[in-house]
Write a protein that holds these residues in place. Structure first.
Motif, short mmCIF file in Angstrom:
data_model
loop_
_atom_site.label_atom_id
_atom_site.label_comp_id
_atom_site.label_asym_id
_atom_site.label_seq_id
_atom_site.Cartn_x
_atom_site.Cartn_y
_atom_site.Cartn_z
N GLU A 150 0.58 -1.00 -0.12
CA GLU A 150 0.09 -0.20 -0.05
C GLU A 150 0.92 1.24 0.17
OE1 GLU A 150 -3.11 0.06 3.03
OE2 GLU A 150 -3.47 -1.95 2.56
N ALA A 151 0.81 1.86 -0.99
CA ALA A 151 1.70 3.26 -1.06
C ALA A 151 1.45 4.34 -0.02
CB ALA A 151 1.38 3.77 -2.64
N PRO A 152 0.17 4.73 0.30
CA PRO A 152 0.19 5.71 1.28
C PRO A 152 0.93 5.15 2.64
CG PRO A 152 -1.88 5.25 0.50
CD PRO A 152 -1.14 4.01 -0.23
N ASN A 153 0.78 4.12 3.02
CA ASN A 153 1.54 3.59 4.19
C ASN A 153 3.19 3.88 3.96
OD1 ASN A 153 -0.50 2.85 5.89
ND2 ASN A 153 -0.33 0.74 5.19
N LEU A 154 3.54 3.52 2.89
CA LEU A 154 4.89 3.81 2.55
C LEU A 154 5.35 5.12 2.66
CD1 LEU A 154 7.69 2.27 1.65
CD2 LEU A 154 6.95 2.58 -0.65
N TRP A 155 4.69 6.13 1.88
CA TRP A 155 4.80 7.70 1.93
C TRP A 155 4.79 8.23 3.10
CZ3 TRP A 155 7.84 9.02 -1.78
CH2 TRP A 155 7.76 8.52 -3.14
N THR A 156 3.86 7.66 3.98
CA THR A 156 3.68 8.41 5.21
C THR A 156 4.77 7.84 6.02
OG1 THR A 156 1.43 8.46 4.92
CG2 THR A 156 1.91 8.53 7.14
N GLY A 157 4.98 6.53 5.91
CA GLY A 157 6.15 6.21 7.03
C GLY A 157 7.40 6.97 6.58
N ALA A 158 7.83 6.97 5.29
CA ALA A 158 8.87 7.86 4.81
C ALA A 158 9.12 9.21 5.58
CB ALA A 158 9.13 7.76 3.31
N ALA A 159 7.81 9.91 5.34
CA ALA A 159 7.94 11.15 5.84
C ALA A 159 7.99 11.21 7.49
CB ALA A 159 6.50 11.99 5.51
N MET A 160 7.21 10.41 7.93
CA MET A 160 7.63 10.15 9.56
C MET A 160 8.89 9.88 10.00
SD MET A 160 3.81 8.44 10.75
CE MET A 160 4.45 8.52 12.48
N ALA A 161 9.58 9.10 9.27
CA ALA A 161 11.06 8.64 9.54
C ALA A 161 11.90 9.87 9.16
CB ALA A 161 11.42 7.51 8.46
N VAL A 162 11.73 10.52 8.11
CA VAL A 162 12.63 11.78 8.11
C VAL A 162 12.14 12.88 9.08
CG1 VAL A 162 12.74 13.75 6.38
CG2 VAL A 162 12.64 11.55 5.54
N PHE A 163 11.11 13.06 9.45
CA PHE A 163 10.67 13.91 10.58
C PHE A 163 11.18 13.46 11.93
CE2 PHE A 163 7.65 15.88 13.80
CZ PHE A 163 7.85 17.06 13.45
N GLY A 164 11.36 12.35 12.31
CA GLY A 164 12.00 11.79 13.34
C GLY A 164 13.37 11.99 13.45
N PHE A 175 14.13 15.46 14.10
CA PHE A 175 14.05 15.71 15.53
C PHE A 175 15.36 15.36 16.30
CE2 PHE A 175 10.05 17.50 15.35
CZ PHE A 175 9.85 18.24 16.81
N LEU A 176 15.83 14.02 15.85
CA LEU A 176 16.81 13.58 16.55
C LEU A 176 18.27 14.11 16.22
CD1 LEU A 176 16.14 9.63 16.37
CD2 LEU A 176 15.91 11.12 18.67
N ALA A 177 18.72 14.49 15.18
CA ALA A 177 19.43 15.53 14.78
C ALA A 177 19.57 16.69 15.19
CB ALA A 177 19.64 15.65 13.29
N TRP A 178 18.38 17.29 15.34
CA TRP A 178 18.38 18.52 16.26
C TRP A 178 18.47 18.54 17.54
CZ3 TRP A 178 12.79 21.36 17.71
CH2 TRP A 178 13.15 22.41 18.32
N ALA A 179 18.15 17.52 18.32
CA ALA A 179 18.45 17.19 19.69
C ALA A 179 20.13 17.06 19.89
CB ALA A 179 17.74 15.99 20.33
N ARG A 180 20.51 16.36 18.81
CA ARG A 180 21.97 16.06 19.20
C ARG A 180 22.84 17.25 18.78
NH1 ARG A 180 25.53 11.68 19.52
NH2 ARG A 180 23.64 10.24 19.53
N LEU A 181 22.43 18.09 17.90
CA LEU A 181 23.39 19.24 17.45
C LEU A 181 23.01 20.42 18.37
CD1 LEU A 181 22.48 19.48 13.66
CD2 LEU A 181 24.58 18.83 14.78
#
Length: 55
Positions: free
Chosen positions: A29-43, A46-52
């Motif tokens: 299912e493409a919507p799950n794939l695209w939503t998951g990719a967006a959430m992974a990039v967003f997460g 956030f982790l990079a921002w916290a580390r920097l």
């Protein structure tokens, strides 16, 4: 060292994003794939921002 809320938010978004990517790849299912990719990039952002900001 204190726990930064950005680490919690980033970790959860990254975890849920990876789960959605896996469901999208397995289920085809493409919507799950695209939503998951967006959430992974967003997460990851956030982790990079916290580390920097800690340095």
């Amino acid at each position: 060292m204190k726990l930064d809320i950005r680490q919690v938010i980033g970790g959860l978004f990254l975890l849920y994003g990876v789960i959605l990517i896996a469901v999208g790849l397995i289920g085809g299912e493409a919507p799950n794939l695209w939503t998951g990719a967006a959430m992974a990039v967003f997460g990851g952002a956030f982790l990079a921002w916290a580390r920097l900001k800690r340095i």
